[in-house]
Design an enzyme around this catalytic site. Sequence first.
Site, PDB file in Angstrom:
ATOM      1  N   GLY A 191       4.824   7.731   0.008  1.00 54.97           N
ATOM      2  CA  GLY A 191       5.734   6.591   0.016  1.00 54.97           C
ATOM      3  C   GLY A 191       4.993   5.297  -0.260  1.00 54.97           C
ATOM      4  N   GLY A 242       0.830  -1.205   0.000  1.00 54.12           N
ATOM      5  CA  GLY A 242       0.000   0.000   0.000  1.00 54.12           C
ATOM      6  C   GLY A 242       0.853   1.239   0.000  1.00 54.12           C
ATOM      7  N   ARG A 243       0.199   2.377   0.203  1.00 50.35           N
ATOM      8  CA  ARG A 243       0.879   3.656   0.238  1.00 50.35           C
ATOM      9  C   ARG A 243       0.749   4.258   1.637  1.00 50.35           C
ATOM     10  NH1 ARG A 243       2.547   5.302  -4.680  1.00 50.35           N
ATOM     11  NH2 ARG A 243       3.202   7.263  -3.697  1.00 50.35           N
ATOM     12  N   LYS A 273       9.234   1.173   4.201  1.00 55.72           N
ATOM     13  CA  LYS A 273       8.641   2.311   3.491  1.00 55.72           C
ATOM     14  C   LYS A 273       9.673   2.886   2.533  1.00 55.72           C
ATOM     15  CE  LYS A 273       6.279   6.718   4.236  1.00 55.72           C
ATOM     16  NZ  LYS A 273       5.699   7.620   5.255  1.00 55.72           N
ATOM     17  N   ASP A 333      -0.051  14.813  11.422  1.00 54.74           N
ATOM     18  CA  ASP A 333      -0.880  14.243  10.352  1.00 54.74           C
ATOM     19  C   ASP A 333      -1.735  13.094  10.884  1.00 54.74           C
ATOM     20  OD1 ASP A 333      -1.975  13.874   7.843  1.00 54.74           O
ATOM     21  OD2 ASP A 333      -0.311  12.665   7.087  1.00 54.74           O
TER      22      ASP A 333
END
Length: 294
Positions: free
Chosen positions: A25, A20-21, A42, A140
């Site tokens: 990244g 996945g993302r 990552k 975030d």
Amino acid sequence: MGTGKRRPLGDRYQLISPTGRDGPGIIWRAHDLRLRRDVAIKEIQPLFRADGADLDGARRRAMREARSAARLSHPAVVAVHDLLEEGGRLWIVMELLEALTLKETVAHLGHLPVHWTAWIGFQLLGGLRHAHGAGVLHRDINPGNILLTGDRVVLADFGIAALNGDPSASTTVPLHCAPAYVAPERLRGLTASPAADLWSFGASLYFAVEGRPPYPGSDSLAVLGEAVNRDPDPPVKAGPLRRVLEGLLRRDPSDRITADHAARLLSAILRMEGVAVDPPRLPAARLPPDSFAR
């Protein structure tokens, strides 16, 4: 070319497959040949500008993420094992978690019960208080960065983390950040703070129990305008969590409840629901200068 033909990164980590993302990244499942265990890696991808790839920016971002997460040690924070540069790319080696994100879980279930949401919040807040006690701001927090493993709640993606009070930290909110989970003062260009992380934490709990973000909508610009100019809609499914959410989502950061206050409220809700939790404690680390606690 298939990943099976790749030379191991650093002669140690064999990439298996992308999973996945994570912000800008790509996350890979990989195998640590030395310790004989699977890990997550990552791959930091540079952002592209008019004059080409921003390799220096990618390097700074990788170092900031790895160093921010590596100074933390808490079950609710993803563990970082290694950082390496190879082939002009940066790679962060982390613990591998078999988990769904909070975003994926709510997409499956519609919304979460009050006691589930309170338990998730209480566990996550332990990691957030630990990070703030060590001087690290996440910047975030959103449902896509909160991992649920079954017995752990883990905060991931410290890609734009910063040290509290660092004058070099950018006040710009990256494009990949969802505006519905960014504190109003940060959308107005003010410096990030522990209180801003707490707003994002509260917005994520709002999403969990209500089944939608505090400012719903698919138009990012419209959501941004609402987030800057008005309070979130009052929660309707939160029950006893409403007091916590409204305290965390106050627009003025100086009026927001503290992490300690939120922890006490969440533990009281869990006890009322018959869920046993340890009493909330202050982080073991000494609070940094200019303490944010009230």
